[in-house]
Design an enzyme around this catalytic site. Structure first.
Site, PDB file in Angstrom:
ATOM      1  N   ASP A  51       2.012  12.745   0.759  1.00 56.25           N
ATOM      2  CA  ASP A  51       3.339  13.308   1.036  1.00 56.25           C
ATOM      3  C   ASP A  51       4.204  12.276   1.770  1.00 56.25           C
ATOM      4  O   ASP A  51       5.373  12.530   2.051  1.00 56.25           O
ATOM      5  CB  ASP A  51       3.243  14.633   1.797  1.00 56.25           C
ATOM      6  CG  ASP A  51       2.512  14.509   3.110  1.00 56.25           C
ATOM      7  OD1 ASP A  51       2.039  13.405   3.447  1.00 56.25           O
ATOM      8  OD2 ASP A  51       2.407  15.542   3.829  1.00 56.25           O
ATOM      9  N   SER A  52       3.631  11.082   2.017  1.00 56.25           N
ATOM     10  CA  SER A  52       4.448   9.956   2.505  1.00 56.25           C
ATOM     11  C   SER A  52       5.484   9.578   1.443  1.00 56.25           C
ATOM     12  O   SER A  52       6.413   8.809   1.732  1.00 56.25           O
ATOM     13  CB  SER A  52       3.566   8.749   2.844  1.00 56.25           C
ATOM     14  OG  SER A  52       2.679   8.460   1.780  1.00 56.25           O
ATOM     15  N   ASP A  90      -1.710  15.301  -1.882  1.00 56.39           N
ATOM     16  CA  ASP A  90      -1.443  16.043  -0.643  1.00 56.39           C
ATOM     17  C   ASP A  90      -0.816  17.395  -0.930  1.00 56.39           C
ATOM     18  O   ASP A  90       0.153  17.488  -1.704  1.00 56.39           O
ATOM     19  CB  ASP A  90      -0.443  15.255   0.225  1.00 56.39           C
ATOM     20  CG  ASP A  90      -1.127  14.375   1.242  1.00 56.39           C
ATOM     21  OD1 ASP A  90      -2.269  14.684   1.642  1.00 56.39           O
ATOM     22  OD2 ASP A  90      -0.514  13.377   1.649  1.00 56.39           O
ATOM     23  N   LYS A 120      -5.606  17.213  -0.769  1.00 57.23           N
ATOM     24  CA  LYS A 120      -5.834  16.889   0.646  1.00 57.23           C
ATOM     25  C   LYS A 120      -4.983  17.798   1.513  1.00 57.23           C
ATOM     26  O   LYS A 120      -3.819  18.066   1.185  1.00 57.23           O
ATOM     27  CB  LYS A 120      -5.506  15.419   0.919  1.00 57.23           C
ATOM     28  CG  LYS A 120      -5.596  15.042   2.395  1.00 57.23           C
ATOM     29  CD  LYS A 120      -5.667  13.544   2.614  1.00 57.23           C
ATOM     30  CE  LYS A 120      -4.353  12.820   2.638  1.00 57.23           C
ATOM     31  NZ  LYS A 120      -3.404  13.289   3.662  1.00 57.23           N
ATOM     32  N   GLU A 189      -6.813   9.485  10.846  1.00 52.39           N
ATOM     33  CA  GLU A 189      -5.595   8.671  11.020  1.00 52.39           C
ATOM     34  C   GLU A 189      -5.310   8.413  12.487  1.00 52.39           C
ATOM     35  O   GLU A 189      -5.243   9.333  13.305  1.00 52.39           O
ATOM     36  CB  GLU A 189      -4.397   9.384  10.355  1.00 52.39           C
ATOM     37  CG  GLU A 189      -3.109   8.586  10.519  1.00 52.39           C
ATOM     38  CD  GLU A 189      -1.978   9.010   9.582  1.00 52.39           C
ATOM     39  OE1 GLU A 189      -2.212   9.870   8.708  1.00 52.39           O
ATOM     40  OE2 GLU A 189      -0.861   8.468   9.738  1.00 52.39           O
TER      41      GLU A 189
END
Ligand code: KIV
Length: 271
Positions: A51-52, A90, A120, A189
């Site tokens: 989703d970046s 995502d 994810k 992360e």
């Protein structure tokens, strides 16, 4: 004699087997067909339709605005470019939080409409019911702990997570919970390298780190960061392998000047 050129696809079992053999797993983000094709041909094992995309492709400040339909569009494009890699997508913000039935429906839409191989989700015990439901339906789930960008307004900053004992303890127990629920892997992360190493040792499933040191079972980066396209983003954990912002910028300036000077196209570049 016919030569068997069949490509051996990466599956969740491949990742498990890489962990067992202590062979590090490589993962990168992809959001479109052309980039997915290059990364797959280069031999990447996992492609994350992250989703970046909300930041990198759409220019938003956070990952929150991207929608499920937009994630499916990116995932469809990536899947069309891939022959070998495992494609993980995502679930975006708003597509699963607080409602496990919605979570399952979102995951099913991603799998059915894009042809991706796994989803994810960010979080631990808070999303237990959603993870249980999705895994039960037969969809492979990757977890994501530590700095979970969909919670940025709760965190307030993008600094390292789980430095304090209480948060580190919750992360350890969330990782064990996600494994117990049937996740096939977990992204860690921006957490201390020592903690990431301990969590990795405590699990049978592989961990993939970003800003989590060298003791995880694999590494992931945002491809546009690695290639130096996102020029301003420079966290300590990022290694830039190229400076493509500069390369592309200079190439385009050459093109503009060729056009202005009428040196492009030349006599061989026309009909
Ligand atoms: O969306 C994304 O790119 C991610 C990676 C940073 C792991 O979740």
């Amino acid at each position: 004699m016919s030569v068997n050129k069949e490509i051996k696809k990466i599956t969740t079992h491949t990742l498990q087997s890489l962990k067992m053999q202590a062979i590090p797993i490589s993962m990168l983000t992809a959001y479109d067909f052309s980039m997915a094709k290059i990364l797959d041909a280069a031999g990447i094992e996992v492609l994350l339709v992250g989703d970046s995309a909300s930041n990198v492709m759409a220019g938003h400040e956070t990952t929150l605005p991207i929608t499920l339909d937009q994630m499916i569009y990116h995932a469809q494009s990536v899947v069309r470019g891939v022959q070998r890699a495992l494609v993980v997508v995502d679930l975006p913000f708003g597509a699963y939080q607080g409602n496990s039935r919605r979570a399952l429906n979102s995951a099913i839409r991603i799998m059915k409409e894009s042809g991706a191989h796994a989803v994810k989700l960010e979080g631990g015990s808070e999303i237990e019911e959603s993870v249980r439901r999705i895994v039960k339906s037969g969809i492979p789930v990757m977890g994501h702990l530590g700095l979970t960008p969909q919670s940025i307004y709760q965190f307030g900053t993008y600094t390292v997570r789980a430095k304090e004992d209480l948060e580190a303890e919750k992360l350890r127990s969330d990782a064990l919970l996600l494994e117990k629920l049937g996740c096939f892997s977990i992204v860690l992360e921006k957490i201390p390298a020592k903690l990431a190493g301990e969590v990795t040792k405590s699990l049978h499933i592989p961990t993939i780190g970003i800003g989590a040191g060298n003791n995880t079972d694999g590494q992931v980066l945002v491809t546009h960061d690695l290639l130096g396209i996102t020029k301003e983003f420079q966290p300590r954990f990022l290694r830039r392998y190229r400076e493509l912002f500069t390369d592309i910028h200079d190439a385009v300036q050459e093109y503009i000047s060729d056009v202005k000077e009428r040196s492009f196209p030349n006599s061989e570049e026309q009909y």
